[in-house]
Design an enzyme around this catalytic site. Structure first.
Site, PDB file in Angstrom:
ATOM      1  N   LYS A  84       1.069  -1.419  -0.015  1.00  0.00           N
ATOM      2  CA  LYS A  84      -0.360   0.070   0.382  1.00  0.00           C
ATOM      3  C   LYS A  84       1.298   1.207   0.179  1.00  0.00           C
ATOM      4  O   LYS A  84       0.719   2.252  -1.041  1.00  0.00           O
ATOM      5  CB  LYS A  84      -0.774   0.087   0.983  1.00  0.00           C
ATOM      6  CG  LYS A  84      -1.402   1.329   1.736  1.00  0.00           C
ATOM      7  CD  LYS A  84      -2.263   1.195   3.047  1.00  0.00           C
ATOM      8  CE  LYS A  84      -1.437   1.313   4.540  1.00  0.00           C
ATOM      9  NZ  LYS A  84      -1.518   2.579   4.293  1.00  0.00           N
ATOM     10  N   ASN A  85       1.864   1.181   0.834  1.00  0.00           N
ATOM     11  CA  ASN A  85       2.803   2.145   1.033  1.00  0.00           C
ATOM     12  C   ASN A  85       3.571   2.543   0.331  1.00  0.00           C
ATOM     13  O   ASN A  85       3.979   3.895  -0.496  1.00  0.00           O
ATOM     14  CB  ASN A  85       3.358   2.949   2.459  1.00  0.00           C
ATOM     15  CG  ASN A  85       2.602   2.868   3.499  1.00  0.00           C
ATOM     16  OD1 ASN A  85       0.717   2.901   3.193  1.00  0.00           O
ATOM     17  ND2 ASN A  85       3.001   2.348   4.628  1.00  0.00           N
ATOM     18  N   ARG A 178      -4.263  10.253   4.343  1.00  0.00           N
ATOM     19  CA  ARG A 178      -2.830  11.259   4.236  1.00  0.00           C
ATOM     20  C   ARG A 178      -2.159  11.586   3.613  1.00  0.00           C
ATOM     21  O   ARG A 178      -0.825  12.463   3.355  1.00  0.00           O
ATOM     22  CB  ARG A 178      -2.348  11.307   5.897  1.00  0.00           C
ATOM     23  CG  ARG A 178      -1.205  10.248   6.116  1.00  0.00           C
ATOM     24  CD  ARG A 178      -0.393   9.874   7.343  1.00  0.00           C
ATOM     25  NE  ARG A 178      -1.411  11.705   8.396  1.00  0.00           N
ATOM     26  CZ  ARG A 178      -0.097  12.812   8.507  1.00  0.00           C
ATOM     27  NH1 ARG A 178       0.311  13.422   8.130  1.00  0.00           N
ATOM     28  NH2 ARG A 178      -1.132  13.247   8.967  1.00  0.00           N
ATOM     29  N   ASP A 202      -3.556  12.429  13.719  1.00  0.00           N
ATOM     30  CA  ASP A 202      -4.368  11.279  13.035  1.00  0.00           C
ATOM     31  C   ASP A 202      -4.159  10.066  14.819  1.00  0.00           C
ATOM     32  O   ASP A 202      -3.389  10.352  15.864  1.00  0.00           O
ATOM     33  CB  ASP A 202      -3.951  10.220  11.975  1.00  0.00           C
ATOM     34  CG  ASP A 202      -2.579   9.373  12.211  1.00  0.00           C
ATOM     35  OD1 ASP A 202      -2.118   9.306  13.088  1.00  0.00           O
ATOM     36  OD2 ASP A 202      -2.600   9.053  10.808  1.00  0.00           O
ATOM     37  N   ASP A 391       6.027  -0.553  12.042  1.00  0.00           N
ATOM     38  CA  ASP A 391       4.098  -0.590  10.974  1.00  0.00           C
ATOM     39  C   ASP A 391       3.960  -2.033  11.927  1.00  0.00           C
ATOM     40  O   ASP A 391       2.796  -2.993  12.137  1.00  0.00           O
ATOM     41  CB  ASP A 391       3.909  -0.709  10.108  1.00  0.00           C
ATOM     42  CG  ASP A 391       3.592   0.993   9.688  1.00  0.00           C
ATOM     43  OD1 ASP A 391       3.078   1.549  10.425  1.00  0.00           O
ATOM     44  OD2 ASP A 391       3.923   0.966   8.061  1.00  0.00           O
ATOM     45  N   ILE A 413       9.320   6.756  16.137  1.00  0.00           N
ATOM     46  CA  ILE A 413       8.685   7.207  14.939  1.00  0.00           C
ATOM     47  C   ILE A 413       7.008   7.380  15.316  1.00  0.00           C
ATOM     48  O   ILE A 413       7.390   9.292  15.023  1.00  0.00           O
ATOM     49  CB  ILE A 413       8.392   6.360  13.968  1.00  0.00           C
ATOM     50  CG1 ILE A 413       9.262   5.072  14.166  1.00  0.00           C
ATOM     51  CG2 ILE A 413       8.502   7.055  12.375  1.00  0.00           C
ATOM     52  CD1 ILE A 413      10.809   5.661  13.769  1.00  0.00           C
TER      53      ILE A 413
HETATM   54  N1  EPU Z   1       7.568  13.618  10.674  1.00  0.00           N
HETATM   55  C1  EPU Z   1       7.780  14.904  11.303  1.00  0.00           C
HETATM   56  N2  EPU Z   1       7.870  16.424  10.225  1.00  0.00           N
HETATM   57  C2  EPU Z   1       7.633  15.915   9.275  1.00  0.00           C
HETATM   58  C3  EPU Z   1       8.221  14.609   8.457  1.00  0.00           C
HETATM   59  C4  EPU Z   1       7.822  13.893   8.955  1.00  0.00           C
HETATM   60  O1  EPU Z   1       7.669  15.685  12.403  1.00  0.00           O
HETATM   61  O2  EPU Z   1       7.761  16.733   8.173  1.00  0.00           O
HETATM   62  C5  EPU Z   1       7.760  13.223  11.928  1.00  0.00           C
HETATM   63  C6  EPU Z   1       5.868  12.476  11.925  1.00  0.00           C
HETATM   64  O3  EPU Z   1       5.348  13.683  12.642  1.00  0.00           O
HETATM   65  C7  EPU Z   1       6.602  10.986  12.221  1.00  0.00           C
HETATM   66  C8  EPU Z   1       7.993  10.566  12.246  1.00  0.00           C
HETATM   67  O4  EPU Z   1       8.393  12.285  11.406  1.00  0.00           O
HETATM   68  O5  EPU Z   1       6.535  11.151  13.569  1.00  0.00           O
HETATM   69  C9  EPU Z   1       8.263   9.156  11.195  1.00  0.00           C
HETATM   70  O6  EPU Z   1       7.099  10.389   9.427  1.00  0.00           O
HETATM   71  P1  EPU Z   1       6.988   9.836   8.064  1.00  0.00           P
HETATM   72  O7  EPU Z   1       6.639  11.216   7.205  1.00  0.00           O
HETATM   73  O8  EPU Z   1       8.651   8.511   8.355  1.00  0.00           O
HETATM   74  O9  EPU Z   1       5.660   8.468   7.835  1.00  0.00           O
HETATM   75  P2  EPU Z   1       4.987   8.899   7.262  1.00  0.00           P
HETATM   76  O10 EPU Z   1       5.429   9.439   5.856  1.00  0.00           O
HETATM   77  O11 EPU Z   1       3.914   9.969   7.652  1.00  0.00           O
HETATM   78  C10 EPU Z   1       4.943   6.625   5.978  1.00  0.00           C
HETATM   79  C11 EPU Z   1       4.288   5.484   6.136  1.00  0.00           C
HETATM   80  C12 EPU Z   1       3.397   5.055   7.705  1.00  0.00           C
HETATM   81  C13 EPU Z   1       5.040   4.468   8.228  1.00  0.00           C
HETATM   82  C14 EPU Z   1       6.193   5.265   8.337  1.00  0.00           C
HETATM   83  C15 EPU Z   1       7.107   5.015   8.972  1.00  0.00           C
HETATM   84  C16 EPU Z   1       3.086   5.822   4.495  1.00  0.00           C
HETATM   85  C17 EPU Z   1       0.843   5.804   3.786  1.00  0.00           C
HETATM   86  N3  EPU Z   1       2.335   5.630   5.305  1.00  0.00           N
HETATM   87  O12 EPU Z   1       4.321   7.319   7.070  1.00  0.00           O
HETATM   88  O13 EPU Z   1       2.571   3.914   8.068  1.00  0.00           O
HETATM   89  O14 EPU Z   1       4.505   4.151   9.151  1.00  0.00           O
HETATM   90  O15 EPU Z   1       5.659   6.329   6.763  1.00  0.00           O
HETATM   91  O16 EPU Z   1       7.886   3.656   8.251  1.00  0.00           O
HETATM   92  O17 EPU Z   1       3.794   5.656   3.861  1.00  0.00           O
HETATM   93  C18 EPU Z   1       0.902   2.410   7.905  1.00  0.00           C
HETATM   94  O18 EPU Z   1       0.612   2.010   6.844  1.00  0.00           O
HETATM   95  O19 EPU Z   1      -0.129   1.710   8.758  1.00  0.00           O
HETATM   96  C19 EPU Z   1       1.377   3.479   8.360  1.00  0.00           C
HETATM   97  C20 EPU Z   1       0.917   4.522   9.381  1.00  0.00           C
END
Ligand code: EPU
Length: 512
Positions: A84-85, A178, A202, A391, A413
């Site tokens: 998915k991601n 998101r 969230d 995850d 994370i």
């Molecule tokens: N963060 C910031 N500022 C930013 C970006 C991120 O503070 O500009 C923080 C976030 O708040 C969080 C941490 O950094 O605490 C990690 O965020 P990241 O950007 O790495 O995650 P994401 O891109 O929002 C994706 C997956 C998540 C997965 C994370 C970590 C997707 C759609 N989502 O989220 O997947 O947990 O990477 O690997 O790709 C899931 O599939 O259930 C899920 C939550």
């Protein structure tokens, strides 16, 4: 056969045996779903009879519960489709080139339908077709096994991108998905202006965008926030820049790479995320004509090009779904072979299972996890890839809850990941949290109870925990699970567990 998925911004209440999504013949504006959790809402789902996957579309119902029999053992073979991601971001990457891109091995889940709607509202045409079932090829031995019986079929998504896609993504979709924030980079690169609703936090925690914004600003974009929107403009185009991320954010890395591929000059992103999904998107972008070096390392070097062309690309297998089955096998003292995802992407997780006492065999695109005794307690620390995936944290907690001895589980994370331990406590799990640490004292058996899925992974963790309880555990709000696990029920049945899916009784209305 080609399908199209019709979406509505509102959903009809689910009826037994039907979808939560709008009826093909119904008014798309009728009756709304009531779950208002940000990023955890359900939009439609595949429309009955017209969505990819056909027959078992009942799994997309939004008010369902899963009844999980306790004392179960997972055994057999299960196939995992694309992540998915990754698929969501690959769909956004298609925006970077006018014309028809095709993404295959896409999971049949609600989030993909929502992303399709995001793209449609940007002027793209999006259609779906079932993928042909892929025979399992064991690259280690060179043998080809029969097509897996009952293997969930993935789909191909065709995205026809116009010369000038739209520039706005509304809150009604972004709050449901998101990941739609990842249209920010590609649209800014192609159109020089974009307005995307801010997704907010969230159920797993606060989720910032500061690194996305700061990186784009380094590339010359002017960014502001107004009325809940992130507005970015770069009327003279983006320019290459040196960017250092404070944290290897997956989403920020993706947005910045997608912006940089069409920027003037060279962009270097340091402390970039290294997840397999990042490698996948870089592979797709490279075959579209982008020049990217360092995918899978902490430093990405991107030399901007004037234009990209559409491509066909297969999504990388879902390591989190694969990991869920690996933990399920260990918890239930089972024997599960997982195909379709590389064990190389789960190295630390599988290593933890070995420490817990499992026998783990790996091949190129498959692995087998066996355990014939109670698991031993192991400590787990989540970290960006190649660390233990956040995850899989709910699966690690679920495993610890039935392991022999105490486990220390640390989440690095997301600040809200431990929210679901309250539900685990309802199953009798002995868990104490302090900040980002949880101490879990394993019990021989959990105690069945009604519990609520709070997010995708927590939902899956509760279901596999229920397999180790002493009666039937009812997990509600399973639409969360549907968002990340195509055919979860079918997979559980394939692995020998007679789970049931049912419509939840109507909530009583309390009035004064
Ligand atoms: N963060 C910031 N500022 C930013 C970006 C991120 O503070 O500009 C923080 C976030 O708040 C969080 C941490 O950094 O605490 C990690 O965020 P990241 O950007 O790495 O995650 P994401 O891109 O929002 C994706 C997956 C998540 C997965 C994370 C970590 C997707 C759609 N989502 O989220 O997947 O947990 O990477 O690997 O790709 C899931 O599939 O259930 C899920 C939550």
């Amino acid at each position: 056969m080609t399908y199209s998925v019709r979406m509505s911004t509102q959903i009809a209440p689910a009826r037994p045996g039907t979808l939560a999504g709008p009826d093909p013949g119904s008014d798309p504006g009728s009756a709304a779903g009531t779950d208002t959790d940000t990023d955890t809402d359900t939009v439609g789902g595949w429309v009955s009879g017209s969505g990819p996957g056909g027959a078992d579309d009942s799994t997309m119902c939004d008010v369902d519960v899963i009844r999980v029999p306790g004392g179960a053992r997972l055994a057999g073979r299960v196939h995992v489709v694309g992540a998915k991601n990754s698929a969501l971001k690959l769909m956004a990457a298609a925006l970077l080139a006018p014309g028809r891109s095709v993404i295959t091995n896409v999971p049949r889940i609600t989030d993909i339908a929502i992303m399709a709607e995001v793209l449609r509202r940007l002027g793209c045409q999006v259609s779906f077709a079932d993928d042909e079932p892929v025979p399992f090829v064991d690259h280690g031995t060179g043998t080809t096994a029969d097509v897996l019986e009952g293997a969930p079929r993935s789909c191909s998504v065709t995205v026809e991108v116009p010369e000038a896609p739209g520039t706005e993504a509304d809150y009604d979709l972004v709050r449901r998905l998101r990941a739609s924030i990842c249209v920010l980079g590609p649209l800014l690169a192609r159109r020089g202006y974009v307005r995307v609703a801010h997704p907010g936090g969230d159920a797993i925690g606060s989720r910032g965008l500061d690194m996305h914004v700061a990186g784009l600003a380094r590339m010359g974009a002017e960014i502001s926030g107004e009325h809940g929107f992130v507005i970015a403009s770069a009327p003279n185009g983006l320019r290459g820049a040196a960017i250092w991320l404070d944290f290897p954010s997956v989403g920020a890395t993706e947005n910045l790479v997608m912006a940089a591929v069409l920027a003037r000059g060279v962009t270097e992103i340091d402390n970039a995320a290294r997840e397999p999904e990042i490698v996948d998107i870089c592979a797709m972008l490279s075959s579209m004509g982008a020049r990217i070096e360092g995918a899978g390392t902490s430093t990405l070097r991107i030399e901007g090009v004037a234009e990209l062309h559409p491509v066909r690309h297969a999504t990388v297998g879902d390591r989190i779904v694969a990991g869920t089955w690996a933990f399920g096998a260990a918890m239930t003292q089972g024997d599960v072979t997982v195909t379709g995802a590389s064990p190389a992407f789960l190295e630390i997780a599988l290593d933890k299972l070995v420490s817990a006492g499992c026998l783990v065999e790996t091949r190129t695109d498959a692995f087998r996890v066996q355990l014939d005794r109670r698991p031993s307690a192991v400590d787990v620390v989540t970290l960006p890839f190649p660390g233990f995936a956040t995850d899989l944290l709910p699966m690690a907690i679920a495993l610890a809850s039935v392991s022999e001895g105490p486990s220390l589980v640390t989440e690095n994370i997301f600040d809200g990941r431990f929210m679901f331990v309250n539900e685990m406590a309802r199953l009798g799990a002995d868990i104490k949290t302090d900040g980002h640490h949880a101490v879990v004292r394993g019990r021989e058996r959990l105690s069945s109870a009604p519990v609520r899925a709070t997010d995708i992974r927590a939902g899956a963790g509760l279901v596999i925990a229920g397999l180790c309880a002493d009666g039937v555990t009812e997990v509600s709000h399973v639409h969360h699970v549907d968002r990340g696990y195509p055919d979860f029920i079918a997979d559980l049945r394939t692995l020998g567990v007679e789970v049931e899916r049912a419509t939840a009784p109507e909530e009583p209305a309390f009035t004064l």
